[in-house]
Design a protein around this motif. Structure first.
Motif, PDB file in Angstrom:
ATOM      1  N   ASP A 108       0.782  -1.210  -0.041  1.00 58.71           N
ATOM      2  CA  ASP A 108       0.019   0.034  -0.098  1.00 58.71           C
ATOM      3  C   ASP A 108       0.787   1.244  -0.164  1.00 58.71           C
ATOM      4  O   ASP A 108       0.454   2.463  -0.285  1.00 58.71           O
ATOM      5  CB  ASP A 108      -0.964  -0.094   1.104  1.00 58.71           C
ATOM      6  CG  ASP A 108      -0.308  -0.320   2.577  1.00 58.71           C
ATOM      7  OD1 ASP A 108       0.643  -1.030   2.600  1.00 58.71           O
ATOM      8  OD2 ASP A 108      -0.379   0.635   3.457  1.00 58.71           O
ATOM      9  N   LEU A 109       2.072   0.764   0.603  1.00 55.11           N
ATOM     10  CA  LEU A 109       3.091   2.201   0.755  1.00 55.11           C
ATOM     11  C   LEU A 109       3.637   2.595  -0.711  1.00 55.11           C
ATOM     12  O   LEU A 109       4.466   3.660  -0.896  1.00 55.11           O
ATOM     13  CB  LEU A 109       3.636   2.014   1.733  1.00 55.11           C
ATOM     14  CG  LEU A 109       3.363   1.884   3.156  1.00 55.11           C
ATOM     15  CD1 LEU A 109       4.407   1.927   4.165  1.00 55.11           C
ATOM     16  CD2 LEU A 109       2.474   3.361   3.432  1.00 55.11           C
ATOM     17  N   VAL A 110       3.594   1.612  -1.784  1.00 49.86           N
ATOM     18  CA  VAL A 110       4.193   1.797  -2.805  1.00 49.86           C
ATOM     19  C   VAL A 110       3.027   1.817  -4.310  1.00 49.86           C
ATOM     20  O   VAL A 110       3.212   1.355  -5.346  1.00 49.86           O
ATOM     21  CB  VAL A 110       5.271   0.935  -3.319  1.00 49.86           C
ATOM     22  CG1 VAL A 110       6.534   0.950  -2.262  1.00 49.86           C
ATOM     23  CG2 VAL A 110       4.686  -0.526  -3.313  1.00 49.86           C
ATOM     24  N   ASP A 111       1.855   2.006  -3.587  1.00 53.79           N
ATOM     25  CA  ASP A 111       0.595   2.351  -4.456  1.00 53.79           C
ATOM     26  C   ASP A 111       0.376   0.994  -5.230  1.00 53.79           C
ATOM     27  O   ASP A 111       0.047   0.991  -6.504  1.00 53.79           O
ATOM     28  CB  ASP A 111       0.895   3.416  -5.611  1.00 53.79           C
ATOM     29  CG  ASP A 111       1.059   4.863  -5.034  1.00 53.79           C
ATOM     30  OD1 ASP A 111       0.479   4.842  -3.980  1.00 53.79           O
ATOM     31  OD2 ASP A 111       1.917   5.538  -5.355  1.00 53.79           O
ATOM     32  N   TYR A 112       0.620  -0.205  -4.579  1.00 52.81           N
ATOM     33  CA  TYR A 112       0.468  -1.455  -5.226  1.00 52.81           C
ATOM     34  C   TYR A 112       1.172  -1.453  -6.472  1.00 52.81           C
ATOM     35  O   TYR A 112       0.307  -2.200  -7.484  1.00 52.81           O
ATOM     36  CB  TYR A 112      -1.109  -1.657  -5.302  1.00 52.81           C
ATOM     37  CG  TYR A 112      -1.800  -1.550  -3.900  1.00 52.81           C
ATOM     38  CD1 TYR A 112      -1.791  -2.536  -2.963  1.00 52.81           C
ATOM     39  CD2 TYR A 112      -2.344  -0.659  -3.450  1.00 52.81           C
ATOM     40  CE1 TYR A 112      -2.413  -2.420  -1.626  1.00 52.81           C
ATOM     41  CE2 TYR A 112      -3.139  -0.142  -2.470  1.00 52.81           C
ATOM     42  CZ  TYR A 112      -2.931  -1.253  -1.551  1.00 52.81           C
ATOM     43  OH  TYR A 112      -3.748  -1.108  -0.234  1.00 52.81           O
ATOM     44  N   ALA A 113       2.229  -1.176  -6.641  1.00 59.33           N
ATOM     45  CA  ALA A 113       2.943  -1.093  -7.855  1.00 59.33           C
ATOM     46  C   ALA A 113       3.145  -2.471  -8.489  1.00 59.33           C
ATOM     47  O   ALA A 113       4.239  -3.250  -7.611  1.00 59.33           O
ATOM     48  CB  ALA A 113       4.149  -0.014  -8.201  1.00 59.33           C
ATOM     49  N   GLU A 114       3.051  -3.236  -9.473  1.00 64.85           N
ATOM     50  CA  GLU A 114       3.341  -4.422 -10.045  1.00 64.85           C
ATOM     51  C   GLU A 114       4.766  -4.614 -10.275  1.00 64.85           C
ATOM     52  O   GLU A 114       5.567  -5.421 -10.089  1.00 64.85           O
ATOM     53  CB  GLU A 114       2.582  -4.900 -11.022  1.00 64.85           C
ATOM     54  CG  GLU A 114       2.961  -6.336 -11.617  1.00 64.85           C
ATOM     55  CD  GLU A 114       2.178  -6.484 -12.668  1.00 64.85           C
ATOM     56  OE1 GLU A 114       2.251  -7.697 -13.383  1.00 64.85           O
ATOM     57  OE2 GLU A 114       1.501  -5.884 -13.462  1.00 64.85           O
ATOM     58  N   ASP A 115       5.444  -3.478 -10.902  1.00 63.31           N
ATOM     59  CA  ASP A 115       6.778  -3.581 -11.191  1.00 63.31           C
ATOM     60  C   ASP A 115       7.684  -3.612  -9.963  1.00 63.31           C
ATOM     61  O   ASP A 115       8.896  -4.064  -9.938  1.00 63.31           O
ATOM     62  CB  ASP A 115       7.160  -2.412 -12.292  1.00 63.31           C
ATOM     63  CG  ASP A 115       6.814  -1.245 -11.357  1.00 63.31           C
ATOM     64  OD1 ASP A 115       6.176  -0.898 -10.423  1.00 63.31           O
ATOM     65  OD2 ASP A 115       7.132   0.084 -12.175  1.00 63.31           O
ATOM     66  N   ARG A 116       7.270  -2.716  -9.035  1.00 56.78           N
ATOM     67  CA  ARG A 116       8.129  -3.140  -7.812  1.00 56.78           C
ATOM     68  C   ARG A 116       8.047  -4.318  -7.203  1.00 56.78           C
ATOM     69  O   ARG A 116       9.182  -4.710  -6.832  1.00 56.78           O
ATOM     70  CB  ARG A 116       7.644  -1.686  -6.720  1.00 56.78           C
ATOM     71  CG  ARG A 116       8.279  -2.114  -5.454  1.00 56.78           C
ATOM     72  CD  ARG A 116       9.828  -1.787  -5.479  1.00 56.78           C
ATOM     73  NE  ARG A 116      10.739  -1.677  -4.227  1.00 56.78           N
ATOM     74  CZ  ARG A 116      11.943  -1.692  -4.250  1.00 56.78           C
ATOM     75  NH1 ARG A 116      12.508  -2.320  -5.495  1.00 56.78           N
ATOM     76  NH2 ARG A 116      12.444  -1.882  -3.125  1.00 56.78           N
ATOM     77  N   PHE A 117       6.924  -5.144  -7.209  1.00 54.55           N
ATOM     78  CA  PHE A 117       6.885  -6.408  -6.653  1.00 54.55           C
ATOM     79  C   PHE A 117       7.740  -7.402  -7.515  1.00 54.55           C
ATOM     80  O   PHE A 117       8.465  -8.253  -6.953  1.00 54.55           O
ATOM     81  CB  PHE A 117       5.491  -6.920  -6.625  1.00 54.55           C
ATOM     82  CG  PHE A 117       5.132  -8.282  -6.301  1.00 54.55           C
ATOM     83  CD1 PHE A 117       5.211  -8.959  -5.246  1.00 54.55           C
ATOM     84  CD2 PHE A 117       4.823  -9.174  -7.657  1.00 54.55           C
ATOM     85  CE1 PHE A 117       5.282 -10.365  -4.991  1.00 54.55           C
ATOM     86  CE2 PHE A 117       4.800 -10.638  -7.330  1.00 54.55           C
ATOM     87  CZ  PHE A 117       4.841 -11.086  -5.980  1.00 54.55           C
ATOM     88  N   LYS A 149      -8.540 -12.235  -1.989  1.00 52.09           N
ATOM     89  CA  LYS A 149      -7.840 -11.420  -3.114  1.00 52.09           C
ATOM     90  C   LYS A 149      -8.031 -10.033  -2.959  1.00 52.09           C
ATOM     91  O   LYS A 149      -9.091  -9.345  -2.600  1.00 52.09           O
ATOM     92  CB  LYS A 149      -8.345 -11.955  -4.144  1.00 52.09           C
ATOM     93  CG  LYS A 149      -8.027 -13.473  -4.488  1.00 52.09           C
ATOM     94  CD  LYS A 149      -6.691 -13.978  -4.714  1.00 52.09           C
ATOM     95  CE  LYS A 149      -6.637 -13.622  -6.622  1.00 52.09           C
ATOM     96  NZ  LYS A 149      -5.243 -14.137  -7.044  1.00 52.09           N
ATOM     97  N   SER A 150      -6.811  -9.442  -3.238  1.00 49.07           N
ATOM     98  CA  SER A 150      -6.812  -8.013  -3.183  1.00 49.07           C
ATOM     99  C   SER A 150      -7.396  -7.340  -4.480  1.00 49.07           C
ATOM    100  O   SER A 150      -7.072  -7.402  -5.719  1.00 49.07           O
ATOM    101  CB  SER A 150      -5.382  -7.436  -2.799  1.00 49.07           C
ATOM    102  OG  SER A 150      -5.580  -5.941  -3.028  1.00 49.07           O
ATOM    103  N   ALA A 151      -8.439  -6.200  -4.406  1.00 48.40           N
ATOM    104  CA  ALA A 151      -8.854  -5.494  -5.198  1.00 48.40           C
ATOM    105  C   ALA A 151      -7.876  -4.487  -5.844  1.00 48.40           C
ATOM    106  O   ALA A 151      -8.033  -3.894  -7.038  1.00 48.40           O
ATOM    107  CB  ALA A 151     -10.245  -4.930  -5.119  1.00 48.40           C
ATOM    108  N   GLU A 154      -3.384  -3.416   5.753  1.00 45.46           N
ATOM    109  CA  GLU A 154      -4.707  -3.235   5.237  1.00 45.46           C
ATOM    110  C   GLU A 154      -5.324  -4.474   4.755  1.00 45.46           C
ATOM    111  O   GLU A 154      -6.740  -4.439   4.442  1.00 45.46           O
ATOM    112  CB  GLU A 154      -4.424  -2.392   3.952  1.00 45.46           C
ATOM    113  CG  GLU A 154      -3.998  -1.141   4.233  1.00 45.46           C
ATOM    114  CD  GLU A 154      -4.526  -0.182   5.132  1.00 45.46           C
ATOM    115  OE1 GLU A 154      -5.748  -0.344   5.120  1.00 45.46           O
ATOM    116  OE2 GLU A 154      -4.132   0.597   5.655  1.00 45.46           O
ATOM    117  N   GLY A 155      -4.879  -5.717   4.909  1.00 45.42           N
ATOM    118  CA  GLY A 155      -5.512  -6.960   4.659  1.00 45.42           C
ATOM    119  C   GLY A 155      -5.398  -7.420   3.372  1.00 45.42           C
ATOM    120  O   GLY A 155      -6.060  -8.544   3.093  1.00 45.42           O
ATOM    121  N   ASP A 156      -4.732  -6.758   2.552  1.00 48.16           N
ATOM    122  CA  ASP A 156      -4.592  -7.120   0.999  1.00 48.16           C
ATOM    123  C   ASP A 156      -3.928  -8.552   0.872  1.00 48.16           C
ATOM    124  O   ASP A 156      -2.823  -8.773   1.341  1.00 48.16           O
ATOM    125  CB  ASP A 156      -3.720  -6.052   0.121  1.00 48.16           C
ATOM    126  CG  ASP A 156      -4.522  -4.818   0.278  1.00 48.16           C
ATOM    127  OD1 ASP A 156      -5.439  -4.715  -0.484  1.00 48.16           O
ATOM    128  OD2 ASP A 156      -4.060  -3.935   0.854  1.00 48.16           O
TER     129      ASP A 156
END
Length: 632
Positions: free
Chosen positions: A168-177, A212-214, A205-207
């Motif tokens: 949540d602190l990286v705006d849920y960024a896929e590229d960071r993951f 599954k996280s929206a 936040e429970g994601d």
């Protein structure tokens, strides 16, 4: 409790039966400081509705008082129970929690992230089937992430989850993951970790924890809880060769003799042939007994009592195994060792080792290398400090059965125990057995110690003079030898300074070198005693452990500890070599009595109070003891 199964009120016995039949998964959370380990477990318990009502009330109050979420629920407080943990917002001790879902039971260990508590993390990992390694999405793979991953690989944990937290602190960024995933995969490959699942989460936040996280619809993998409920953690144990350590010989009456223990690997049935290690004797399984009756078969994880068709000698600590895949049996092995105490590991020092049901004497023969857990580099070293990992060779007093740890973590692990405090000081994972050269054996000699002693008309012994530098050890030992020589006795003196010109000239004055110095002198003294001589040794020998090792190297009545008890102030006043003056000035390090401890003898046969005795009087006191106890 916030969550209740309907069966509890409808049919309590059926409910208990379903709970009993659920599989159990033990897992740990680990990683660097502030990666969110405690928060994650707290969130798992919260979202699974597995928290008691009074816990909910206490958590709400504590969150307002000492929480880190601005008055909102701080899930980490469910795990961080120590006052110091709450004050600092960190985990110090290992916190265990039990919970269950409809599909499985769990025991989770929340382990600390700080480097100084690495030993606590290793303790939590020792019984885990799965490790959740957390990484902060903002920081990525850190030093402690690598350190804990290395220990996870050493501990033989087959299943690993890299949970990239705080998405949540990286705006849920896929590229960071994906970036963190690639970085960790490269490091994990070096460790040999294979079964890795990558999950992007936000514990706060429970994601992707339960649902599954929206916010991350790009992620197609399982949620964390879904993976925990479905991961296979037992098949490799059932497929492995049968192993069971005998914990107890069960003999309630003359008609029953069984061998009780927990099966650590494989499956066993009546009629199966088994082999007993270390004896190598074989027999056939007659019955597999439990409190509820006999079983048609038993598998890894079950505690049973096995009876055999034959009356063969089996004792606690023996290992029952399948004959076609027997364990190794040896008195030496190579292993990885995690050091878990403030006192450094000293090669040559005697410790206790616990393997299965056996607890015997052992020593670290050699430290091959230390391991930099951050980059896996091999480092030279003579000792291990707290939380360090080394590759060592271990020597045992007798042969024991074991497997390489990578084949069976239950029969391939051990702990080292301090002989005086009984504290656990090291945890090890066996790599492979070491064999002594088969062409070396004891040569039978016609002239033995007794005949040599009889020819000299004396009882051989070691007179072990110990005390501070300047206490008068060498002077008194020299006078004692002259008196014995004048009586026609056969003697030899090993002096601390003299042996460092030859036998021990390669040794310095570190604790490790001091231990090796005394080990060599003890072995040399043993040879002189075998020759029928009275050998006098004059060494500071500051450590109780090494003096005890020297005592145990000869027969019980062949070792006399002579404590030259001289106050430090008097030794400094004498200072015949000027060593104390140099030590006080910092010109000499590791000097006993100044910056290195002297452990006072507790069971000395002779104590010489040299503040009140001349050297001649002290020597006469030793001679009198020898006469009164039939040594001369």
């Amino acid at each position: 409790m916030a969550h209740q199964d309907a069966l509890i009120s409808e049919d309590i016995l059926a409910y208990l039966k379903t709970q009993e039949e659920k599989s159990l998964l033990r897992f740990i959370t680990c990683g660097s400081v502030d990666d969110g380990k405690s928060t994650l477990i707290g969130r798992l318990l919260w979202d699974s509705k597995l928290i008691f009502e009074d816990q909910l009330a206490a958590l709400s109050n504590d969150s307002k008082k000492v929480g880190t979420q601005g008055g909102n629920i701080d899930y980490a407080l469910l795990l961080d129970g120590l006052q110091a943990e709450r004050e600092q917002g960190i985990t110090i001790d290992v916190a265990y929690r039990f919970f269950s879902t409809d599909k499985r039971k769990f025991i989770v260990a929340d382990t600390p992230g700080h480097e100084q508590y690495t030993r606590n993390m290793a303790t939590g990992a020792s019984t885990a089937d799965l490790a959740i390694i957390l990484a902060d999405a903002r920081k990525g793979v850190l030093t402690q992430t690598r350190r804990h991953s290395f220990i996870v690989s050493l501990q033989g944990i087959k299943n690993v989850v890299l949970a990239v937290n705080k998405m949540d602190l990286v705006d849920y960024a896929e590229d960071r993951f994906e970036e963190i995933k690639a970085e960790y995969a490269e490091f994990a490959e070096k460790l040999g970790l294979e079964n890795i699942t990558y999950v992007p989460i936000s514990a706060l936040e429970g994601d992707n924890i339960i649902e599954k996280s929206a916010n991350m619809d790009w992620y197609q993998g399982p949620t964390l809880m879904n993976h925990l409920e479905t991961v296979d953690n037992t098949s490799y144990l059932h497929e492995s060769p049968f192993r069971m350590h005998v914990q107890w010989v069960n003999r309630p009456n003359l008609d029953f003799r069984g061998f009780s223990g927990s099966i650590s690997a494989g499956i066993v049935k009546p009629g199966d042939e088994i082999r007993v290690a270390p004896s190598g004797k074989t027999s056939t399984v007659k019955t597999i007994s439990t409190f509820d009756g006999d079983l048609p078969s038993a598998e890894a994880g079950q505690a049973v009592t096995i009876t055999l068709d034959d009356e063969i000698d089996i004792s606690r600590g023996d290992l029952l195994a399948t004959p076609d895949h027997p364990p190794a049996v040896a008195n030496q092995f190579a292993a990885h060792l995690i050091w878990m105490t403030e006192d450094e590991m000293l090669p040559g020092r005697r410790y206790l080792i616990k393997m299965g049901g056996n607890t015997i004497n052992a020593q670290v023969s050699e430290l091959k290398h230390k391991i930099n857990v951050n980059n896996l580099e091999h480092l030279a070293g003579k000792t291990l400090e707290l939380n360090e990992v080394g590759y060592v060779t271990i020597s045992l007093d007798k042969e024991l059965p074991f497997d390489p740890f990578e084949e069976n973590r239950h029969t391939g692990n051990f702990i080292l125990i301090d002989r005086f405090t009984n504290a656990t000081i090291g945890a090890g994972m066996i790599k492979h057995p070491l064999r002594r050269a088969t062409n070396i054996h004891w040569q039978a000699l016609d002239v033995d110690k007794e005949s040599r002693s009889e020819a000299k008309n004396q009882n051989p012994a070691v007179l072990w003079f110990t005390g501070l530098s300047g206490s008068g050890k060498s002077t008194i030992a020299n006078i004692v030898e002259k008196k014995l020589h004048s009586m026609g006795k056969h003697t030899y003196t090993l002096d601390g300074d003299n042996v460092r010109h030859g036998l021990n000239k390669d040794l310095g004055f570190t604790d490790a070198d001091r231990v090796e110095n005394i080990r060599r002198i003890a072995e040399t003294s043993k040879l002189f005693v075998d020759a029928g001589l009275i050998v006098l040794t004059s060494f500071i020998s500051p450590f109780i452990s090494e003096r005890r090792m020297a005592r145990q190297s000869v027969a019980e009545n062949e070792f006399l500890e002579i404590f030259v008890d001289t106050p430090l102030e008097l030794c400094e006043k004498r200072d015949p070599k000027g060593l104390y003056k140099k030590a006080r000035a910092g010109e000499i390090t590791n000097f006993t009595g100044i910056d290195s401890d002297y452990e006072t003898p507790q069971t000395a046969e002779v104590i010489l109070k040299t503040a009140d005795l001349s050297a001649e009087e002290a020597a006469d006191q030793v001679i009198e003891y020898l006469k009164n106890n039939d040594y001369i």
